[in-house]
Motif scaffolding. Structure first.
Motif, PDB file in Angstrom:
ATOM      1  N   LEU A  70       0.813  -1.216   0.000  1.00 33.64           N
ATOM      2  CA  LEU A  70       0.000   0.000   0.000  1.00 33.64           C
ATOM      3  C   LEU A  70       0.848   1.269   0.000  1.00 33.64           C
ATOM      4  O   LEU A  70       0.403   2.311  -0.489  1.00 33.64           O
ATOM      5  N   ALA A  71       2.063   1.188   0.527  1.00 34.19           N
ATOM      6  CA  ALA A  71       2.842   2.407   0.748  1.00 34.19           C
ATOM      7  C   ALA A  71       3.728   2.816  -0.427  1.00 34.19           C
ATOM      8  O   ALA A  71       3.882   4.015  -0.689  1.00 34.19           O
ATOM      9  N   VAL A  72       4.317   1.864  -1.123  1.00 39.58           N
ATOM     10  CA  VAL A  72       5.327   2.221  -2.127  1.00 39.58           C
ATOM     11  C   VAL A  72       4.886   1.949  -3.558  1.00 39.58           C
ATOM     12  O   VAL A  72       5.700   2.055  -4.478  1.00 39.58           O
ATOM     13  N   THR A  73       3.622   1.612  -3.756  1.00 43.18           N
ATOM     14  CA  THR A  73       3.180   1.254  -5.114  1.00 43.18           C
ATOM     15  C   THR A  73       2.550   2.435  -5.849  1.00 43.18           C
ATOM     16  O   THR A  73       1.710   2.245  -6.716  1.00 43.18           O
ATOM     17  N   ASN A  74       2.966   3.659  -5.524  1.00 44.17           N
ATOM     18  CA  ASN A  74       2.435   4.809  -6.257  1.00 44.17           C
ATOM     19  C   ASN A  74       3.140   5.022  -7.588  1.00 44.17           C
ATOM     20  O   ASN A  74       2.802   5.922  -8.346  1.00 44.17           O
ATOM     21  N   SER A  75       4.138   4.190  -7.890  1.00 41.62           N
ATOM     22  CA  SER A  75       4.796   4.224  -9.195  1.00 41.62           C
ATOM     23  C   SER A  75       5.345   2.838  -9.507  1.00 41.62           C
ATOM     24  O   SER A  75       5.625   2.050  -8.603  1.00 41.62           O
ATOM     25  N   VAL A  76       5.527   2.565 -10.778  1.00 42.48           N
ATOM     26  CA  VAL A  76       6.036   1.262 -11.210  1.00 42.48           C
ATOM     27  C   VAL A  76       7.477   1.060 -10.757  1.00 42.48           C
ATOM     28  O   VAL A  76       7.855  -0.036 -10.321  1.00 42.48           O
TER      29      VAL A  76
ATOM     30  N   ASP B 201      19.752  -2.776   1.910  1.00 43.90           N
ATOM     31  CA  ASP B 201      19.662  -1.362   2.270  1.00 43.90           C
ATOM     32  C   ASP B 201      20.881  -0.591   1.770  1.00 43.90           C
ATOM     33  O   ASP B 201      20.749   0.480   1.157  1.00 43.90           O
ATOM     34  N   TYR B 202      22.068  -1.137   1.990  1.00 47.81           N
ATOM     35  CA  TYR B 202      23.290  -0.459   1.561  1.00 47.81           C
ATOM     36  C   TYR B 202      23.442  -0.475   0.041  1.00 47.81           C
ATOM     37  O   TYR B 202      23.925   0.498  -0.550  1.00 47.81           O
ATOM     38  N   VAL B 203      23.028  -1.575  -0.589  1.00 47.79           N
ATOM     39  CA  VAL B 203      23.157  -1.665  -2.051  1.00 47.79           C
ATOM     40  C   VAL B 203      22.250  -0.636  -2.732  1.00 47.79           C
ATOM     41  O   VAL B 203      22.686   0.085  -3.646  1.00 47.79           O
ATOM     42  N   ILE B 204      20.995  -0.554  -2.306  1.00 46.83           N
ATOM     43  CA  ILE B 204      20.074   0.419  -2.913  1.00 46.83           C
ATOM     44  C   ILE B 204      20.559   1.835  -2.670  1.00 46.83           C
ATOM     45  O   ILE B 204      20.503   2.692  -3.560  1.00 46.83           O
ATOM     46  N   GLN B 205      21.070   2.098  -1.469  1.00 49.59           N
ATOM     47  CA  GLN B 205      21.580   3.430  -1.153  1.00 49.59           C
ATOM     48  C   GLN B 205      22.768   3.789  -2.036  1.00 49.59           C
ATOM     49  O   GLN B 205      22.928   4.938  -2.453  1.00 49.59           O
ATOM     50  N   ALA B 206      23.591   2.807  -2.363  1.00 49.21           N
ATOM     51  CA  ALA B 206      24.761   3.053  -3.194  1.00 49.21           C
ATOM     52  C   ALA B 206      24.397   3.201  -4.667  1.00 49.21           C
ATOM     53  O   ALA B 206      25.004   3.990  -5.395  1.00 49.21           O
ATOM     54  N   VAL B 207      23.392   2.442  -5.110  1.00 51.17           N
ATOM     55  CA  VAL B 207      23.024   2.445  -6.530  1.00 51.17           C
ATOM     56  C   VAL B 207      22.176   3.660  -6.892  1.00 51.17           C
ATOM     57  O   VAL B 207      22.412   4.313  -7.912  1.00 51.17           O
ATOM     58  N   SER B 208      21.176   3.985  -6.075  1.00 50.78           N
ATOM     59  CA  SER B 208      20.262   5.080  -6.415  1.00 50.78           C
ATOM     60  C   SER B 208      19.701   5.716  -5.142  1.00 50.78           C
ATOM     61  O   SER B 208      18.854   5.123  -4.476  1.00 50.78           O
ATOM     62  N   LEU B 209      20.168   6.909  -4.843  1.00 52.01           N
ATOM     63  CA  LEU B 209      19.645   7.629  -3.680  1.00 52.01           C
ATOM     64  C   LEU B 209      18.190   8.028  -3.881  1.00 52.01           C
ATOM     65  O   LEU B 209      17.411   8.097  -2.920  1.00 52.01           O
ATOM     66  N   GLU B 210      17.800   8.262  -5.140  1.00 52.94           N
ATOM     67  CA  GLU B 210      16.415   8.637  -5.426  1.00 52.94           C
ATOM     68  C   GLU B 210      15.456   7.507  -5.061  1.00 52.94           C
ATOM     69  O   GLU B 210      14.432   7.726  -4.396  1.00 52.94           O
ATOM     70  N   VAL B 211      15.794   6.289  -5.479  1.00 53.46           N
ATOM     71  CA  VAL B 211      14.960   5.136  -5.131  1.00 53.46           C
ATOM     72  C   VAL B 211      15.010   4.880  -3.630  1.00 53.46           C
ATOM     73  O   VAL B 211      13.988   4.584  -2.998  1.00 53.46           O
ATOM     74  N   TYR B 212      16.182   5.024  -3.039  1.00 57.05           N
ATOM     75  CA  TYR B 212      16.335   4.802  -1.603  1.00 57.05           C
ATOM     76  C   TYR B 212      15.451   5.753  -0.803  1.00 57.05           C
ATOM     77  O   TYR B 212      14.777   5.348   0.149  1.00 57.05           O
ATOM     78  N   ASN B 213      15.439   7.024  -1.184  1.00 58.47           N
ATOM     79  CA  ASN B 213      14.608   8.004  -0.483  1.00 58.47           C
ATOM     80  C   ASN B 213      13.130   7.768  -0.734  1.00 58.47           C
ATOM     81  O   ASN B 213      12.294   8.004   0.147  1.00 58.47           O
ATOM     82  N   ALA B 214      12.784   7.285  -1.942  1.00 61.36           N
ATOM     83  CA  ALA B 214      11.377   7.028  -2.260  1.00 61.36           C
ATOM     84  C   ALA B 214      10.836   5.856  -1.439  1.00 61.36           C
ATOM     85  O   ALA B 214       9.683   5.891  -0.983  1.00 61.36           O
ATOM     86  N   LEU B 215      11.654   4.835  -1.259  1.00 63.24           N
ATOM     87  CA  LEU B 215      11.209   3.664  -0.489  1.00 63.24           C
ATOM     88  C   LEU B 215      11.253   3.915   1.016  1.00 63.24           C
ATOM     89  O   LEU B 215      10.481   3.314   1.770  1.00 63.24           O
TER      90      LEU B 215
END
Length: 218
Positions: free
Chosen positions: A35-41, A90-104
């Motif tokens: 319910l929380a993170v599915t506002n975009s594909v 958590d560390y991998v997503i933060q390293a790969v894309s800060l935008e996705v990390y902040n969105a999640l």
């Protein structure tokens, strides 16, 4: 100690999590990220893949250690194993894309308490070989990811008129902003659950009709 109750690897071992035992549409597990993170594909895909990775790795490790984990501390052990792989994600997503990390946001860390992952460890991984566990976990993970994508695609299309950020309906489209808000998640989830229930009912009716026809033919 965990009992040895190995199941053979069949096609249903993989497909069960995608359809018959779908974690979201059938078992209603992991509702917070659904319910929380599915506002975009993109957010739905990232969360689905992260959860699938944690599910695969933690289930495989539980299956390998199932004979060595004392029954009295099995749940605590499973949580420690799951938390370890969540930290990696958590560390991998933060390293790969800060935008996705902040969105999640905090929902990456909340994978630790996802009932689907702990449930697979307790109900399946602790009772089966690594190969069987990996096949079943992959099906469950893909089923979870598919469910998130179903919600994310509908919410992004109706809420922003885009799909993966690309315009779909043109400039004349008026976005349904509510679809990007929490109530939109409940509306779309309810619609998908209704669709799954209808399809399941149709399948049961067809099976019943086929059984009756077979009985009459005899």
């Amino acid at each position: 100690m965990a009992t040895n109750n190995d199941s053979p690897i069949t096609m249903d071992t993989f497909l069960a999590g995608i359809w018959r035992e779908n974690p979201v549409f059938v078992m209603l597990l992991g509702m917070c990220p659904v319910l929380a993170v599915t506002n975009s594909v993109s957010n739905a895909l990232a969360m689905g893949l992260a959860t699938t990775f944690v599910l695969l790795c933690s289930s495989a490790l539980v299956a390998m250690l199932r004979r060595h984990i004392p029954k009295e501390v099995r749940i605590a052990s499973y949580i420690i194993i799951i938390a370890t792989f969540v930290t990696v994600v958590d560390y991998v997503i933060q390293a790969v894309s800060l935008e996705v990390y902040n969105a999640l946001g905090a929902f990456i860390q909340l994978i630790v308490v996802n009932c689907m992952i702990l449930g697979r460890a307790e109900a399946f991984a602790s009772r089966n070989r690594v190969g069987t566990t990996l096949v079943n976990s992959l099906g469950m993970g893909l089923g979870f990811t598919l469910a998130l994508l179903c919600l994310g695609s509908v919410r992004e299309l109706l809420g922003a008129g885009t799909l993966l950020g690309f315009p779909v309906f043109g400039e004349a489209f008026e976005p349904w902003v509510i679809m990007l808000l929490p109530p939109g998640g409940f509306f779309v989830l309810g619609a998908w659950l209704l669709l799954f229930a209808w399809v399941k009912e149709m399948q049961m009716k067809r099976t019943a009709h086929a059984g009756e026809a077979s009985a009459h033919a005899r």
